[in-house]
Every structure is written in structure tokens, then in C-alpha cells.
Design an enzyme around this catalytic site. Structure first.
Site, mmCIF file in Angstrom:
data_model
loop_
_atom_site.group_PDB
_atom_site.id
_atom_site.type_symbol
_atom_site.label_atom_id
_atom_site.label_comp_id
_atom_site.label_asym_id
_atom_site.label_seq_id
_atom_site.Cartn_x
_atom_site.Cartn_y
_atom_site.Cartn_z
ATOM 1 N N VAL A 104 0.857 -1.189 0.000
ATOM 2 C CA VAL A 104 0.000 0.000 0.000
ATOM 3 C C VAL A 104 0.898 1.245 0.000
ATOM 4 O O VAL A 104 1.649 1.471 0.958
ATOM 5 C CB VAL A 104 -0.945 0.015 1.221
ATOM 6 C CG1 VAL A 104 -1.824 1.266 1.183
ATOM 7 C CG2 VAL A 104 -1.799 -1.248 1.263
ATOM 8 N N HIS A 108 3.089 3.781 6.228
ATOM 9 C CA HIS A 108 2.478 3.198 7.417
ATOM 10 C C HIS A 108 3.518 2.449 8.222
ATOM 11 O O HIS A 108 4.449 1.865 7.667
ATOM 12 C CB HIS A 108 1.325 2.252 7.068
ATOM 13 C CG HIS A 108 1.657 1.225 6.030
ATOM 14 N ND1 HIS A 108 1.721 1.527 4.689
ATOM 15 C CD2 HIS A 108 1.950 -0.096 6.135
ATOM 16 C CE1 HIS A 108 2.020 0.427 4.007
ATOM 17 N NE2 HIS A 108 2.189 -0.565 4.855
HETATM 18 P P1 AMP Z 1 2.546 -3.310 3.321
HETATM 19 O O1 AMP Z 1 2.837 -4.593 2.604
HETATM 20 O O2 AMP Z 1 3.618 -2.943 4.296
HETATM 21 O O3 AMP Z 1 2.200 -2.197 2.368
HETATM 22 O O4 AMP Z 1 1.297 -3.604 4.246
HETATM 23 C C1 AMP Z 1 -0.012 -3.328 3.882
HETATM 24 C C2 AMP Z 1 -0.891 -3.868 4.983
HETATM 25 O O5 AMP Z 1 -2.173 -3.327 4.821
HETATM 26 C C3 AMP Z 1 -1.045 -5.403 4.986
HETATM 27 O O6 AMP Z 1 -0.610 -5.907 6.249
HETATM 28 C C4 AMP Z 1 -2.548 -5.599 4.788
HETATM 29 O O7 AMP Z 1 -3.063 -6.693 5.519
HETATM 30 C C5 AMP Z 1 -3.114 -4.273 5.257
HETATM 31 N N1 AMP Z 1 -4.399 -3.887 4.691
HETATM 32 C C6 AMP Z 1 -4.768 -3.917 3.393
HETATM 33 N N2 AMP Z 1 -6.019 -3.460 3.251
HETATM 34 C C7 AMP Z 1 -6.446 -3.133 4.488
HETATM 35 C C8 AMP Z 1 -7.664 -2.600 5.007
HETATM 36 N N3 AMP Z 1 -8.722 -2.318 4.222
HETATM 37 N N4 AMP Z 1 -7.756 -2.390 6.344
HETATM 38 C C9 AMP Z 1 -6.721 -2.688 7.159
HETATM 39 N N5 AMP Z 1 -5.553 -3.186 6.719
HETATM 40 C C10 AMP Z 1 -5.412 -3.411 5.411
#
Ligand code: AMP
Length: 124
Positions: A104, A108
């Protein structure tokens, strides 16, 4: 090079209220919510409300107010979860870019806790 922010990413939609989230903490410049696919008993995501792609983008371009608010919110969550000082600890991760396997593209932090998390990385 300028950081290109995609305002259609899923966290941008969460910030606009277009999709729901399980909020853990919210402040003027920061939102924290449960990861939808938890990898530990505690798995919380902390994001700035501003449009920053990565940790280095946030560090380089966010205002002092945003940066302070972000880290104070992080500290409050760690305290509230009881995993910081005197607790069993936690892991804080921020993935950036393709080698960092960032899914994403909105900065974060992952806060992971509640079990022994094992080695930081597998050697491959
Ligand atoms: P990253 O790979 O570090 O970008 O992590 C993205 C994180 O976002 C993953 O751990 C997903 O499980 C989490 N994620 C994706 N969509 C959502 C959502 N709608 N609400 C909460 N977490 C999410």
C-alpha cells in the site's frame, strides 16, 4: 525526484471514509487501525493523514507538527497495548518500495506484538 502519491490507494480511501476501518487511535494528523490480515495478536497500522508514500518521504517533507503528532500517537498506542516499557515488547516495521515489498503506497508503520515474533528476516 518527486514522490508520486496515488490517491486511489486503500489507505487514502480509508482516510476519506470511503471504506471502513477498525480505528485504534486518531489525532489531528494521524490515524491508527487494525490490520485486516493480522500476523500477530496485536497488529496495528499507524498512518499519517497527509499524503506521504514512504517513511523517507514523510521524514523529508512532513511538517514538524505532523511528525510530532505521528510519533506521539505511536508512543501512546504502544503504551495502551502494554507492550512498551515493562511489557513484552513489539516489532515496528515500515516497508518501502519494491525491494521493501510495500503493498500500500501510503506510509504506514506496522506494530506487531503479542507473541514471540521470530527472527527479523529469513536469509535467502
Ligand atoms: P505493506 O505490505 O507494508 O504495504 O502492508 C499493507 C498492509 O495493509 C497489509 O498488512 C494488509 O493486511 C493491510 N491492509 C490492506 N487493506 C487493508 C484494510 N482495508 N484495512 C486494514 N488493513 C489493510
Amino acid at each position: 525526484m518527486a514522490y508520486a502519491y496515488d490517491d486511489q490507494n486503500i489507505f487514502a480511501k480509508i482516510l476519506r471514509g470511503e471504506i471502513p476501518n477498525s480505528t485504534v487511535a486518531e489525532s489531528e494528523h494521524t490515524l491508527a487501525f487494525l490490520d485486516i490480515s493480522p500476523q500477530a495478536p496485536v497488529h496495528i497500522l499507524v498512518i499519517p493523514k497527509g499524503q506521504y508514500v514512504t517513511a523517507d518521504h514523510f521524514a523529508a517533507e512532513a511538517s514538524p507538527e505532523e511528525i510530532t503528532d505521528f510519533w506521539k500517537t505511536f508512543a501512546q498506542i504502544v503504551s495502551d497495548q502494554g507492550v512498551g516499557d515493562g511489557g513484552n515488547g513489539y516489532r515496528m516495521i515500515s516497508n518501502s518500495g519494491s525491494d521493501g515489498v510495500q503493498d500500500v503506497p501510503h506510509f504506514h508503520l506496522h506494530i506487531l506484538a503479542g507473541r514471540r515474533l521470530g527472527p527479523m528476516l529469513q536469509r535467502v
